[in-house]
Design a protein around this motif. Structure first.
Motif, short mmCIF file in Angstrom:
data_model
loop_
_atom_site.label_atom_id
_atom_site.label_comp_id
_atom_site.label_asym_id
_atom_site.label_seq_id
_atom_site.Cartn_x
_atom_site.Cartn_y
_atom_site.Cartn_z
N PRO A 162 99.52 64.61 39.68
CA PRO A 162 98.41 63.82 40.25
C PRO A 162 97.03 64.34 39.86
O PRO A 162 96.09 63.54 39.73
N ALA A 163 96.87 65.64 39.70
CA ALA A 163 95.55 66.20 39.36
C ALA A 163 95.04 65.65 38.03
O ALA A 163 93.82 65.58 37.81
N TYR A 166 88.03 67.62 32.56
CA TYR A 166 88.30 68.17 33.89
C TYR A 166 87.47 69.43 34.14
O TYR A 166 87.01 70.07 33.19
N ARG A 211 92.39 53.00 33.57
CA ARG A 211 93.40 53.20 34.62
C ARG A 211 94.75 53.57 34.01
O ARG A 211 95.47 54.44 34.53
N ALA A 216 95.00 62.69 37.03
CA ALA A 216 94.35 61.38 37.18
C ALA A 216 92.90 61.52 37.61
O ALA A 216 92.14 60.54 37.55
N ASP A 217 92.51 62.71 38.02
CA ASP A 217 91.18 62.92 38.59
C ASP A 217 90.27 63.61 37.58
O ASP A 217 90.01 64.80 37.65
N GLY A 218 89.80 62.84 36.62
CA GLY A 218 88.91 63.36 35.60
C GLY A 218 88.08 62.24 35.02
O GLY A 218 88.17 61.08 35.45
N MET A 249 90.52 62.92 28.59
CA MET A 249 90.03 63.10 29.95
C MET A 249 89.48 64.51 30.09
O MET A 249 90.10 65.48 29.64
N ALA A 298 98.75 61.50 34.44
CA ALA A 298 99.34 61.90 35.71
C ALA A 298 100.86 61.95 35.63
O ALA A 298 101.50 62.82 36.25
N ARG A 309 94.69 57.22 32.87
CA ARG A 309 94.84 58.11 34.02
C ARG A 309 96.30 58.20 34.45
O ARG A 309 96.83 59.29 34.71
#
Length: 381
Positions: free
Chosen positions: A277-278, A206, A265, A280-282, A204, A272, A268
């Motif tokens: 939680p951050a 970022y 999914r 998961a956002d990539g 992932m 996480a 992610r």
């Protein structure tokens, strides 16, 4: 007629073609894929390696020298002596000591594909021929006839000598030989596992390395039955500021195939669970080598490999058909088999046979032998 036809434009094939250049022999490299590199696969403009990621200067002199010769920038794998460990899906990961986890590993700026791209660029125009898949070899009196598929067409070409710089099991499974290879050699081809062929990697990307800001190294191990990934590492590039995490799937090929549409999914969620939680956002990248027919044989897919195999089978170093047919690829190497270093060792061994003035190799042929290979936490490379 070609003097030497090399089948496979991975690291072994490209390095062999490079070593043969001073000899003046007419050489071509045929590759089934639409790209060079073989199992070297770098995505996101050099930011993500989903094939081999590291090399180890401590005990891989060929790789270290080649990187320097090509003028490629490299940097140390980020390790700070700690890692997260998660042994229950409902628990919070705990920090554990992890001294010298990656054994002094180095990575290439721009990804490992820079290595094979640099080799290919230095070869004469037309040497590398992509989208050519070898189907059959026929022994003739003074040459070998090759049957290659290119798109919907099949063509026959001739070469005085042919080098198969491919995983041995794929050679046995996908190429027809006339006459048939000796039974002991066919057995050796089938018995030689393709390193990492049944594995899969995920990463992932970022904007920033938030886990470092939170005091984490990026290294992690997951040991519970619901794990998606088994090992995670920091995949940042300090030379260009790109931030990423990467890891190896814990799911076997059949599980990954059944969950294929859900894998992004799940990746992610795994990141996480480790880093908050951050994570998961990539942007998610993943590649399943077990689904690559140019890497993974049927035998490889059915066989789970967790420890590095013992390579160096002397039968793979013996020329066939009166010295006209030779076998390369990393798994044929007497040293560092399966690693990039092994691919270079195999190339040097074959070059010494085809063009004696080429740089000599060490440890070629003979009985099986082993050198100390890089320390690996699990099955990574």
């Amino acid at each position: 007629m070609l003097d030497v036809a090399i089948i496979g434009a991975g690291l072994c094939g490209l390095q062999l073609a490079t070593l043969l250049q001073p000899s003046g022999r007419r050489c071509a490299v045929f590759e089934a894929r639409p790209r060079v590199g073989g199992r070297i696969l770098t995505l996101s403009d050099g930011a993500i390696d989903l094939g081999p990621t590291w090399f180890w200067p401590r005990n891989q002199p060929r790789m270290t020298q080649l990187v320097a010769t090509l003028g490629l920038a490299c940097f140390a794998q980020h390790d700070d002596g700690r890692a997260l460990f998660l042994d229950a899906s409902t628990e919070v990961p705990r920090t554990v000591p992890a001294a010298d986890l990656h054994g002094g590993a180095q990575r290439l700026d721009g990804g490992m594909a820079r290595l094979t791209a640099a080799l290919a660029e230095r070869l004469p125009a037309g040497t590398v021929r992509l989208k050519h898949r070898l189907q059959a070899l026929v022994q003739k009196r003074d040459h070998i006839e090759m049957h290659l598929q290119c798109g919907a067409d099949t063509t026959a070409l001739r070469a005085r000598q042919v080098v198969l710089a491919l995983p041995p099991r794929l050679v046995d499974e996908t190429i027809r030989f006339t006459p048939e290879l000796p039974a002991p050699l066919s057995a050796a081809l089938r018995e030689t596992l393709t390193w990492m062929a049944s594995a899969a990697k995920a990463a992932m990307q970022y904007p920033v390395a938030f886990w470092r800001e939170a005091g984490h190294s990026g290294n992690a191990f997951i040991g519970h039955p619901q794990a998606v990934l088994c090992e995670v590492f920091d995949a940042c590039n300090p030379l260009n500021g790109r931030a990423a995490l990467a890891g190896f799937f814990d799911l076997d090929p059949a599980q990954r195939q059944g969950l294929s549409i859900h894998l992004p999914r799940l990746v992610r969620g795994q990141f996480a669970q480790l880093f908050g939680p951050a994570a998961a956002d990539g942007i998610v990248y993943h590649y399943d080598w077990a689904e690559d027919p140019l890497t993974c044989s049927a035998l490889d897919r059915a066989e789970a490999v967790t420890l590095h195999p013992l390579y160096g089978d002397a039968r793979l170093a013996e020329p066939q058909w009166g010295g006209r047919l030779l076998f390369g690829g990393s798994e044929s190497a007497g040293r560092s088999g399966g690693y990039l270093e092994g691919a270079l060792e195999a190339a040097a061994r074959i070059a010494a046979v085809l063009a004696p003035q080429a740089p000599p190799t060490t440890g070629a042929g003979g009985a099986r032998h082993v050198e100390a290979d890089p320390p690996q936490a699990t099955t990574g490379h």
